[in-house]
Design a protein around this motif. Structure first.
Motif, mmCIF file in Angstrom:
data_model
loop_
_atom_site.group_PDB
_atom_site.id
_atom_site.type_symbol
_atom_site.label_atom_id
_atom_site.label_comp_id
_atom_site.label_asym_id
_atom_site.label_seq_id
_atom_site.Cartn_x
_atom_site.Cartn_y
_atom_site.Cartn_z
ATOM 1 N N LYS A 94 -12.956 21.206 24.260
ATOM 2 C CA LYS A 94 -12.338 20.466 23.361
ATOM 3 C C LYS A 94 -11.942 21.304 22.108
ATOM 4 O O LYS A 94 -12.079 20.740 21.021
ATOM 5 C CB LYS A 94 -13.387 19.405 22.911
ATOM 6 N N VAL A 95 -11.531 22.260 22.195
ATOM 7 C CA VAL A 95 -10.793 23.427 21.135
ATOM 8 C C VAL A 95 -9.760 22.799 20.610
ATOM 9 O O VAL A 95 -8.853 22.108 21.257
ATOM 10 C CB VAL A 95 -10.671 24.642 21.731
ATOM 11 N N THR A 96 -9.650 22.816 19.259
ATOM 12 C CA THR A 96 -8.267 22.091 18.501
ATOM 13 C C THR A 96 -7.526 23.179 17.979
ATOM 14 O O THR A 96 -6.371 23.283 17.734
ATOM 15 C CB THR A 96 -8.575 21.170 17.723
ATOM 16 N N ASP A 97 -8.176 24.287 17.260
ATOM 17 C CA ASP A 97 -7.691 25.336 16.738
ATOM 18 C C ASP A 97 -8.001 26.711 17.218
ATOM 19 O O ASP A 97 -9.319 26.962 17.595
ATOM 20 C CB ASP A 97 -8.185 25.246 15.032
ATOM 21 N N VAL A 98 -7.035 27.750 17.184
ATOM 22 C CA VAL A 98 -7.212 28.913 17.729
ATOM 23 C C VAL A 98 -6.879 30.031 16.640
ATOM 24 O O VAL A 98 -5.903 30.016 16.275
ATOM 25 C CB VAL A 98 -6.387 29.284 19.107
ATOM 26 N N PHE A 99 -7.776 31.096 16.441
ATOM 27 C CA PHE A 99 -7.633 32.011 15.525
ATOM 28 C C PHE A 99 -7.472 33.412 16.452
ATOM 29 O O PHE A 99 -8.483 33.528 17.364
ATOM 30 C CB PHE A 99 -8.709 32.095 14.595
ATOM 31 N N VAL A 100 -6.450 34.048 16.356
ATOM 32 C CA VAL A 100 -6.264 35.154 17.086
ATOM 33 C C VAL A 100 -6.354 36.590 16.382
ATOM 34 O O VAL A 100 -5.569 36.658 15.210
ATOM 35 C CB VAL A 100 -5.131 35.412 17.813
ATOM 36 N N VAL A 101 -7.042 37.581 16.831
ATOM 37 C CA VAL A 101 -7.067 39.056 16.138
ATOM 38 C C VAL A 101 -7.015 39.796 17.096
ATOM 39 O O VAL A 101 -7.132 39.737 18.420
ATOM 40 C CB VAL A 101 -8.710 39.259 15.328
ATOM 41 N N GLY A 102 -7.030 41.356 16.710
ATOM 42 C CA GLY A 102 -6.916 42.530 17.761
ATOM 43 C C GLY A 102 -5.670 43.284 17.768
ATOM 44 O O GLY A 102 -4.976 43.232 16.621
ATOM 45 N N VAL A 103 -5.299 43.723 18.762
ATOM 46 C CA VAL A 103 -4.030 44.528 18.813
ATOM 47 C C VAL A 103 -3.301 44.178 20.104
ATOM 48 O O VAL A 103 -3.920 43.491 21.194
ATOM 49 C CB VAL A 103 -4.419 45.939 19.082
ATOM 50 N N ALA A 104 -1.947 44.332 20.244
ATOM 51 C CA ALA A 104 -1.354 44.814 19.096
ATOM 52 C C ALA A 104 -0.664 43.566 18.314
ATOM 53 O O ALA A 104 0.113 42.817 19.180
ATOM 54 C CB ALA A 104 -0.330 45.748 19.524
ATOM 55 N N GLY A 105 -0.586 43.602 17.262
ATOM 56 C CA GLY A 105 -0.002 42.439 16.380
ATOM 57 C C GLY A 105 1.389 41.933 16.734
ATOM 58 O O GLY A 105 1.831 40.791 16.715
ATOM 59 N N ASP A 106 2.186 42.975 16.826
ATOM 60 C CA ASP A 106 3.606 42.755 17.331
ATOM 61 C C ASP A 106 3.784 42.405 18.545
ATOM 62 O O ASP A 106 4.995 42.082 19.186
ATOM 63 C CB ASP A 106 4.569 43.813 16.835
ATOM 64 N N TYR A 107 2.800 42.469 19.552
ATOM 65 C CA TYR A 107 2.971 42.331 20.963
ATOM 66 C C TYR A 107 1.899 41.291 21.393
ATOM 67 O O TYR A 107 2.302 40.080 21.387
ATOM 68 C CB TYR A 107 2.756 43.592 21.821
ATOM 69 N N CYS A 108 0.826 41.843 21.808
ATOM 70 C CA CYS A 108 -0.132 40.614 22.596
ATOM 71 C C CYS A 108 -0.763 39.590 21.871
ATOM 72 O O CYS A 108 -0.954 38.618 21.795
ATOM 73 C CB CYS A 108 -1.243 41.782 23.107
ATOM 74 N N VAL A 109 -1.062 40.175 20.376
ATOM 75 C CA VAL A 109 -1.671 39.130 19.339
ATOM 76 C C VAL A 109 -0.608 38.087 19.095
ATOM 77 O O VAL A 109 -0.871 36.940 19.030
ATOM 78 C CB VAL A 109 -2.408 39.874 18.074
ATOM 79 N N LYS A 110 0.568 38.670 18.706
ATOM 80 C CA LYS A 110 1.590 37.589 18.607
ATOM 81 C C LYS A 110 1.916 36.706 19.422
ATOM 82 O O LYS A 110 1.879 35.482 19.300
ATOM 83 C CB LYS A 110 2.853 38.457 18.306
ATOM 84 N N GLN A 111 1.954 37.074 20.703
ATOM 85 C CA GLN A 111 2.335 36.095 21.813
ATOM 86 C C GLN A 111 1.253 35.348 22.300
ATOM 87 O O GLN A 111 1.362 34.116 22.556
ATOM 88 C CB GLN A 111 2.865 37.003 23.001
ATOM 89 N N THR A 112 -0.133 35.849 22.219
ATOM 90 C CA THR A 112 -1.066 34.933 22.571
ATOM 91 C C THR A 112 -1.084 33.821 21.640
ATOM 92 O O THR A 112 -1.331 32.449 21.923
ATOM 93 C CB THR A 112 -2.312 35.754 22.655
ATOM 94 N N VAL A 113 -0.945 33.799 20.054
ATOM 95 C CA VAL A 113 -1.095 32.832 19.174
ATOM 96 C C VAL A 113 0.003 32.056 19.242
ATOM 97 O O VAL A 113 0.092 30.725 19.059
ATOM 98 C CB VAL A 113 -1.343 33.485 17.797
ATOM 99 N N ILE A 114 1.337 32.556 19.563
ATOM 100 C CA ILE A 114 2.470 31.639 19.695
ATOM 101 C C ILE A 114 2.287 30.658 21.116
ATOM 102 O O ILE A 114 2.485 29.753 20.946
ATOM 103 C CB ILE A 114 3.626 32.564 20.002
ATOM 104 N N ASP A 115 1.881 31.440 22.105
ATOM 105 C CA ASP A 115 1.743 30.346 23.175
ATOM 106 C C ASP A 115 0.533 29.354 22.846
ATOM 107 O O ASP A 115 0.483 28.504 23.804
ATOM 108 C CB ASP A 115 1.271 31.403 24.376
ATOM 109 N N ALA A 116 -0.600 29.640 22.161
ATOM 110 C CA ALA A 116 -1.443 28.978 21.902
ATOM 111 C C ALA A 116 -1.000 27.756 21.137
ATOM 112 O O ALA A 116 -1.333 26.615 21.421
ATOM 113 C CB ALA A 116 -2.531 29.537 20.956
ATOM 114 N N VAL A 117 0.043 27.885 20.447
ATOM 115 C CA VAL A 117 0.821 26.839 19.605
ATOM 116 C C VAL A 117 1.462 25.841 20.733
ATOM 117 O O VAL A 117 1.465 24.751 20.746
ATOM 118 C CB VAL A 117 1.709 27.317 18.569
ATOM 119 N N ARG A 118 2.197 26.428 21.791
ATOM 120 C CA ARG A 118 2.899 25.909 22.837
ATOM 121 C C ARG A 118 2.018 25.115 23.634
ATOM 122 O O ARG A 118 2.606 24.111 24.268
ATOM 123 C CB ARG A 118 3.627 27.047 23.367
ATOM 124 N N ALA A 119 0.698 25.605 23.814
ATOM 125 C CA ALA A 119 -0.199 24.854 24.584
ATOM 126 C C ALA A 119 -0.880 23.740 24.096
ATOM 127 O O ALA A 119 -1.622 23.128 24.547
ATOM 128 C CB ALA A 119 -1.191 25.959 24.994
#
Length: 236
Positions: free
Chosen positions: A162-187
């Motif tokens: 029942k997660v509503t909000d996703v906070f993302v940290v780590g590396v690399a900001g311009d690749y895996c972090v960026k794409q993970t948080v963008i896909d969290a929004v898409r999900a």
């Protein structure tokens, strides 16, 4: 509000001084990330790990010269999903990194792993790149439906919690972090990129400016670990 924290790829191969694809300043993120991991408001804490086979298509060493220069050369990837093989993407080549069975795949010891509830392995399909913890670069959640790209359906896991909000940290900001948080929004989740808890492969201002532009366009909120968005979290 039921927030989750995703710690992306804090592995030996992405961290100085010996990582084969070390991101400048990555290891120094550990205290900030540990403070977030200790925040009791997060209902679940996930850590991702690149977990590549040695013949992964993104490794420059797996391609013949002259087009096999790490960071500079590109190859064309084919969508592995059935009936979509005509869809292709250009793939940047990297030094071999995070190969399963090697020390480089391990989480750095500076991260307080005792606080992590779940580990997700990604990039296990040798024929396709996977930056995001949710899906490969073509948007396939598990690259052909098997356990060859990611070992967990992260969207379903977070939804079950029942997660509503996703906070993302780590590396690399311009690749895996960026794409993970963008896909969290898409999900369907609200996505937050924690700026002071990430580092990019390219530390230059131009890279961050372009990354920030993409994040904002995707509906991601850019926050800080000491900002109001985290200070006012309420878990249940």
């Amino acid at each position: 509000m039921r927030p989750a924290l995703i710690v992306v790829d804090m592995q030996e191969d992405f961290c100085p001084p010996n990582g084969s694809l070390a991101v400048q300043g990555a290891r120094a993120l550990a205290p900030t990330i540990n403070k977030l991991l200790a925040n009791p408001s997060f209902v679940v804490r996930v850590a991702t790990r690149d977990y590549h086979p040695s013949d992964h298509i993104s490794f420059a060493s797996n391609h013949p010269p002259p087009n096999n220069r790490p960071f500079e050369s590109y190859v064309e990837l084919m969508n592995p999903a059935p009936n979509k093989q005509n869809e292709t993407k250009s793939q940047r080549l990297w030094p071999a990194h995070c190969v399963h069975g090697t020390p480089g795949v391990e989480m750095i010891p500076e991260i307080d792993s005792s606080k992590i509830d779940l580990y997700v392995k990604k990039g296990m399909n040798s024929q396709v790149e996977m930056y995001s913890a949710f899906c490969d670069v073509f948007g396939n959640p598990d690259s052909t439906g098997g356990e060859e790209s990611v070992d967990l359906d992260l969207r379903s896991f977070l939804t079950d919690k029942k997660v509503t909000d996703v906070f993302v940290v780590g590396v690399a900001g311009d690749y895996c972090v960026k794409q993970t948080v963008i896909d969290a929004v898409r999900a369907g989740f609200k996505g937050y990129f924690v700026e002071d808890a990430t580092r990019c492969t390219d530390p230059g201002e131009a890279c961050w400016a372009e990354t920030k532009k993409e994040l904002i366009a995707a509906g991601v909120s850019i926050v800080r670990s000491d900002g109001p968005e985290i200070a006012t979290l309420v878990g249940s």
